[in-house]
Enzyme design. Sequence first.
Site, short mmCIF file in Angstrom:
data_model
loop_
_atom_site.label_atom_id
_atom_site.label_comp_id
_atom_site.label_asym_id
_atom_site.label_seq_id
_atom_site.Cartn_x
_atom_site.Cartn_y
_atom_site.Cartn_z
N CYS A 96 -2.55 -1.49 0.31
CA CYS A 96 -1.32 -0.98 -0.31
C CYS A 96 -1.46 -1.03 -1.83
CB CYS A 96 -0.15 -1.84 0.15
SG CYS A 96 1.41 -1.45 -0.68
N CYS A 99 1.02 -3.90 -3.21
CA CYS A 99 0.86 -5.35 -3.03
C CYS A 99 -0.51 -5.75 -2.50
CB CYS A 99 1.95 -5.88 -2.10
SG CYS A 99 1.70 -5.46 -0.36
N CYS A 144 4.77 -0.17 3.93
CA CYS A 144 4.08 -1.45 3.93
C CYS A 144 5.02 -2.55 4.45
CB CYS A 144 3.62 -1.77 2.51
SG CYS A 144 2.93 -3.42 2.33
N CYS A 147 5.65 -5.26 1.15
CA CYS A 147 6.42 -4.92 -0.06
C CYS A 147 7.42 -3.79 0.19
CB CYS A 147 5.49 -4.57 -1.21
SG CYS A 147 4.72 -2.95 -1.09
N CYS A 167 -0.38 9.98 8.31
CA CYS A 167 -0.60 10.87 7.18
C CYS A 167 -0.14 10.17 5.91
CB CYS A 167 0.19 12.16 7.42
SG CYS A 167 -0.12 13.43 6.20
ZN LIG Z 1 2.64 -3.32 0.02
#
Ligand SMILES: [Zn+2]
Length: 182
Positions: A96, A99, A144, A147, A167
């Site tokens: 991510c 984070c 995510c 976060c 996607c």
């Molecule tokens: Zn994250």
Amino acid sequence: MSTLDRRLFLASGFAVAACGPSAGAQDGDGVQGVPLFDDPRITPWGAETIDFSAQTEDWWRERLTEEEFRILRREGTERAGTSPLNDEHRRGIFVCAGCALPLFTSETKYESGTGWPSFWAPIEGALDTKADYRLWTPRTEYHCARCGGHQGHVFEDGPRPTGQRWCNNGVALDFVPHPDAA
Ligand SMILES: [Zn+2]
């Protein structure tokens, strides 16, 4: 999973990250038979020092680029075909951009022809989904799990073994190559 990968897997504390809420699918080199390794650019579950879910909009604006903020925090979408990660074919982990939680491994990446990085499965427990009704047809948004940063949408027209197409906005990901990656 090779002996080396398993050793790194156990040493890195990644087991916690990859397991998430359901640990059942760990063994066997299937969906979760992934190349796992230690890297300072990766912060798996339990290793974080920041409570990402408690941060303000200003904190995120300072931390992210304008485009990352637009996509991660505003559910934006990057223009198709613009991400360098479309052509990223090395072995490694996609984390991510907000984070650094590992979200996908290179083993599940495939060429969908859409112009966005696409995967047939995420790392288990890394992503949460919600219904998105902003277009004429309802879609499943995903973000995510740590976060809350928006990543993309998941569709049911992907390849085997899952039939899913995750996607993803390339801007919302950072790629960490495996130490052995060519
Ligand atoms: Zn994250």
